[in-house]
Design a protein around this motif. Structure first.
Motif, PDB file in Angstrom:
ATOM      1  N   VAL A   1       1.071  -1.350  -0.349  1.00 14.32           N
ATOM      2  CA  VAL A   1       0.227  -0.337  -0.345  1.00 14.32           C
ATOM      3  C   VAL A   1       0.844   1.149  -0.530  1.00 14.32           C
ATOM      4  CG1 VAL A   1      -1.429   1.186   1.693  1.00 14.32           C
ATOM      5  CG2 VAL A   1      -2.058  -1.084   0.795  1.00 14.32           C
ATOM      6  N   PHE A   2       1.765   1.046   0.118  1.00 17.60           N
ATOM      7  CA  PHE A   2       2.940   1.949   1.451  1.00 17.60           C
ATOM      8  C   PHE A   2       3.812   2.499  -0.669  1.00 17.60           C
ATOM      9  CE2 PHE A   2       7.196   4.200   1.466  1.00 17.60           C
ATOM     10  CZ  PHE A   2       6.909   5.248   2.482  1.00 17.60           C
ATOM     11  N   THR A   3       4.275   1.444  -1.238  1.00 14.59           N
ATOM     12  CA  THR A   3       4.758   1.749  -2.496  1.00 14.59           C
ATOM     13  C   THR A   3       3.895   2.389  -3.658  1.00 14.59           C
ATOM     14  OG1 THR A   3       5.968  -0.432  -1.912  1.00 14.59           O
ATOM     15  CG2 THR A   3       5.984  -0.357  -4.445  1.00 14.59           C
ATOM     16  N   ILE A   4       2.954   1.818  -3.716  1.00 12.52           N
ATOM     17  CA  ILE A   4       2.088   2.156  -4.265  1.00 12.52           C
ATOM     18  C   ILE A   4       1.921   4.278  -4.504  1.00 12.52           C
ATOM     19  CG2 ILE A   4      -0.478   2.352  -3.577  1.00 12.52           C
ATOM     20  CD1 ILE A   4       0.754   1.948  -7.998  1.00 12.52           C
ATOM     21  N   ALA A   5       2.150   4.706  -3.515  1.00 19.10           N
ATOM     22  CA  ALA A   5       1.508   5.936  -3.003  1.00 19.10           C
ATOM     23  C   ALA A   5       2.940   6.257  -3.280  1.00 19.10           C
ATOM     24  CB  ALA A   5       1.101   6.072  -1.881  1.00 19.10           C
TER      25      ALA A   5
ATOM     26  N   ASP B   1       3.919   7.562  -6.786  1.00 21.52           N
ATOM     27  CA  ASP B   1       3.306   8.058  -7.572  1.00 21.52           C
ATOM     28  C   ASP B   1       3.950   9.371  -6.920  1.00 21.52           C
ATOM     29  OD1 ASP B   1       1.352   9.329  -9.075  1.00 21.52           O
ATOM     30  OD2 ASP B   1       0.425   9.930  -7.452  1.00 21.52           O
ATOM     31  N   GLY B   2       3.847   9.540  -5.665  1.00 23.27           N
ATOM     32  CA  GLY B   2       5.168  10.687  -4.824  1.00 23.27           C
ATOM     33  C   GLY B   2       6.245  11.123  -5.936  1.00 23.27           C
ATOM     34  N   GLN B   3       6.664   9.846  -6.183  1.00 21.92           N
ATOM     35  CA  GLN B   3       8.562  10.215  -6.768  1.00 21.92           C
ATOM     36  C   GLN B   3       7.808  11.111  -8.437  1.00 21.92           C
ATOM     37  OE1 GLN B   3       9.619   6.800  -7.302  1.00 21.92           O
ATOM     38  NE2 GLN B   3      11.522   7.171  -5.903  1.00 21.92           N
ATOM     39  N   ARG B   4       7.387   9.961  -9.063  1.00 23.25           N
ATOM     40  CA  ARG B   4       6.505  10.737 -10.401  1.00 23.25           C
ATOM     41  C   ARG B   4       5.592  12.741 -10.658  1.00 23.25           C
ATOM     42  NH1 ARG B   4       4.370   8.372 -14.845  1.00 23.25           N
ATOM     43  NH2 ARG B   4       2.741   9.175 -16.111  1.00 23.25           N
ATOM     44  N   GLU B   5       5.304  12.296  -9.467  1.00 28.83           N
ATOM     45  CA  GLU B   5       4.737  14.026  -8.642  1.00 28.83           C
ATOM     46  C   GLU B   5       5.881  15.354  -8.978  1.00 28.83           C
ATOM     47  OE1 GLU B   5       1.887  15.153  -8.995  1.00 28.83           O
ATOM     48  OE2 GLU B   5       0.863  13.958  -9.520  1.00 28.83           O
TER      49      GLU B   5
ATOM     50  N   GLY C   1      -4.346  15.861  -0.453  1.00 28.94           N
ATOM     51  CA  GLY C   1      -5.019  14.669  -0.187  1.00 28.94           C
ATOM     52  C   GLY C   1      -5.672  14.180  -0.912  1.00 28.94           C
ATOM     53  N   ARG C   2      -5.285  14.554  -2.002  1.00 32.90           N
ATOM     54  CA  ARG C   2      -5.353  12.853  -3.071  1.00 32.90           C
ATOM     55  C   ARG C   2      -5.061  11.249  -2.707  1.00 32.90           C
ATOM     56  NH1 ARG C   2      -2.563  13.258  -9.331  1.00 32.90           N
ATOM     57  NH2 ARG C   2      -4.473  11.558 -10.459  1.00 32.90           N
ATOM     58  N   TRP C   3      -3.783  11.266  -1.945  1.00 29.67           N
ATOM     59  CA  TRP C   3      -4.107  10.364  -1.837  1.00 29.67           C
ATOM     60  C   TRP C   3      -4.378  10.131  -0.129  1.00 29.67           C
ATOM     61  CZ3 TRP C   3      -2.448   5.319  -3.412  1.00 29.67           C
ATOM     62  CH2 TRP C   3      -1.879   5.812  -4.695  1.00 29.67           C
ATOM     63  N   THR C   4      -4.711  10.587   0.118  1.00 31.68           N
ATOM     64  CA  THR C   4      -5.903  10.206   1.254  1.00 31.68           C
ATOM     65  C   THR C   4      -7.083  10.073   0.959  1.00 31.68           C
ATOM     66  OG1 THR C   4      -4.449  12.110   3.138  1.00 31.68           O
ATOM     67  CG2 THR C   4      -6.501  10.891   3.659  1.00 31.68           C
ATOM     68  N   LEU C   5      -7.780  10.498   0.615  1.00 34.39           N
ATOM     69  CA  LEU C   5      -8.567  10.464  -0.345  1.00 34.39           C
ATOM     70  C   LEU C   5      -8.673   8.731  -0.958  1.00 34.39           C
ATOM     71  CD1 LEU C   5     -11.453  10.837  -0.803  1.00 34.39           C
ATOM     72  CD2 LEU C   5     -11.564  12.191  -2.458  1.00 34.39           C
TER      73      LEU C   5
ATOM     74  N   MET D   1      -1.144   5.207   5.172  1.00 33.26           N
ATOM     75  CA  MET D   1      -0.257   4.708   5.167  1.00 33.26           C
ATOM     76  C   MET D   1       0.175   5.317   3.467  1.00 33.26           C
ATOM     77  SD  MET D   1       1.838   2.896   6.431  1.00 33.26           S
ATOM     78  CE  MET D   1       3.228   2.074   6.121  1.00 33.26           C
ATOM     79  N   THR D   2      -0.948   5.641   2.677  1.00 38.36           N
ATOM     80  CA  THR D   2      -0.891   5.682   1.724  1.00 38.36           C
ATOM     81  C   THR D   2      -0.305   7.340   1.194  1.00 38.36           C
ATOM     82  OG1 THR D   2      -3.572   5.656   1.694  1.00 38.36           O
ATOM     83  CG2 THR D   2      -2.542   4.501   0.322  1.00 38.36           C
ATOM     84  N   ALA D   3      -1.085   8.770   2.128  1.00 39.66           N
ATOM     85  CA  ALA D   3      -0.713   9.793   2.800  1.00 39.66           C
ATOM     86  C   ALA D   3       0.824   9.534   3.423  1.00 39.66           C
ATOM     87  CB  ALA D   3      -1.054  10.009   3.944  1.00 39.66           C
ATOM     88  N   VAL D   4       1.354   8.770   3.777  1.00 37.34           N
ATOM     89  CA  VAL D   4       2.784   8.937   4.338  1.00 37.34           C
ATOM     90  C   VAL D   4       3.566   8.322   3.135  1.00 37.34           C
ATOM     91  CG1 VAL D   4       4.721   8.223   5.829  1.00 37.34           C
ATOM     92  CG2 VAL D   4       2.644   8.186   6.567  1.00 37.34           C
TER      93      VAL D   4
END
Length: 183
Positions: A56-60, A63-67, A82-86, A160-163
């Motif tokens: 779950v952490f890895t997918i977010a 995307d954070g690296q891509r952003e 708040g995208r990954w929190t949602l 975990m997605t937000a982190v």
């Protein structure tokens, strides 16, 4: 390179969650030979938690690296707040559906033999179910509050997605920044 749409990120998150549950189920079934030793099952539960939440952490994180790269190349003005929190909240709600069905099955006895596929669908909590003594095929023999305990195991998905996104966006795992940071 452009920002991935919300629905695509959600589907990727659900896919990684499913992969985490499948991997956890495989680990639990592989150690079912020694399933009657409680300490082994407790360690297995911690390992399945680690595998699930790592995915779950890895997918977010990706995307954070891509952003971060898109911001660096001036393709975007900043990340969506708040995208990954949602996305994590939606992923949590999806993982609560089997537990809600389990609750109603344990109270009303709706689906015969639902507990067996439930443990396969929610592989992360399979060792916890075995440690707590839920190793029978019928959910009507199980106390109904166990469904809420199983549901609570997924409560950290939004965190975990937000982190993960934050770590990826801020490049927290860069070896140069970790090892040679000036203080």
């Amino acid at each position: 390179m452009q920002r991935k749409p919300f629905w695509k990120l959600l589907l990727l998150g659900i896919g990684y969650m499913a992969l985490g549950n499948v991997m956890s189920t495989v680990m639990t079934v592989a150690l079912s030979v020694i399933a009657d030793i409680a300490i082994v099952m407790a360690i297995l539960f911690l390992m399945t938690l680690f595998v699930f939440y790592s995915l779950v952490f890895t997918i977010a994180y990706k995307d954070g690296q891509r952003e971060r790269l898109m911001l660096k190349n001036h393709r975007t003005e900043g990340p969506v707040k708040g995208r990954w929190t949602l996305i994590g909240i939606i992923m949590f709600a999806i993982m609560c559906i089997p537990s809600v069905i389990l609750f109603f099955d344990s109270v009303c006895g709706l689906i015969a033999g639902y507990l067996i596929p439930y443990r396969m669908i929610c592989g992360m909590i399979y060792p916890l179910a075995l440690v707590t003594g839920v190793n029978y095929p019928e959910a009507s023999q199980m106390p109904p509050y166990f469904a809420f305990i199983f549901m609570a195991c997924y409560i950290f998905i939004p965190v975990m997605t937000a982190v993960g996104f934050n770590f990826g966006f801020n490049d927290r795992f860069d070896p140069d920044k970790v090892m040679y940071e000036k203080k």
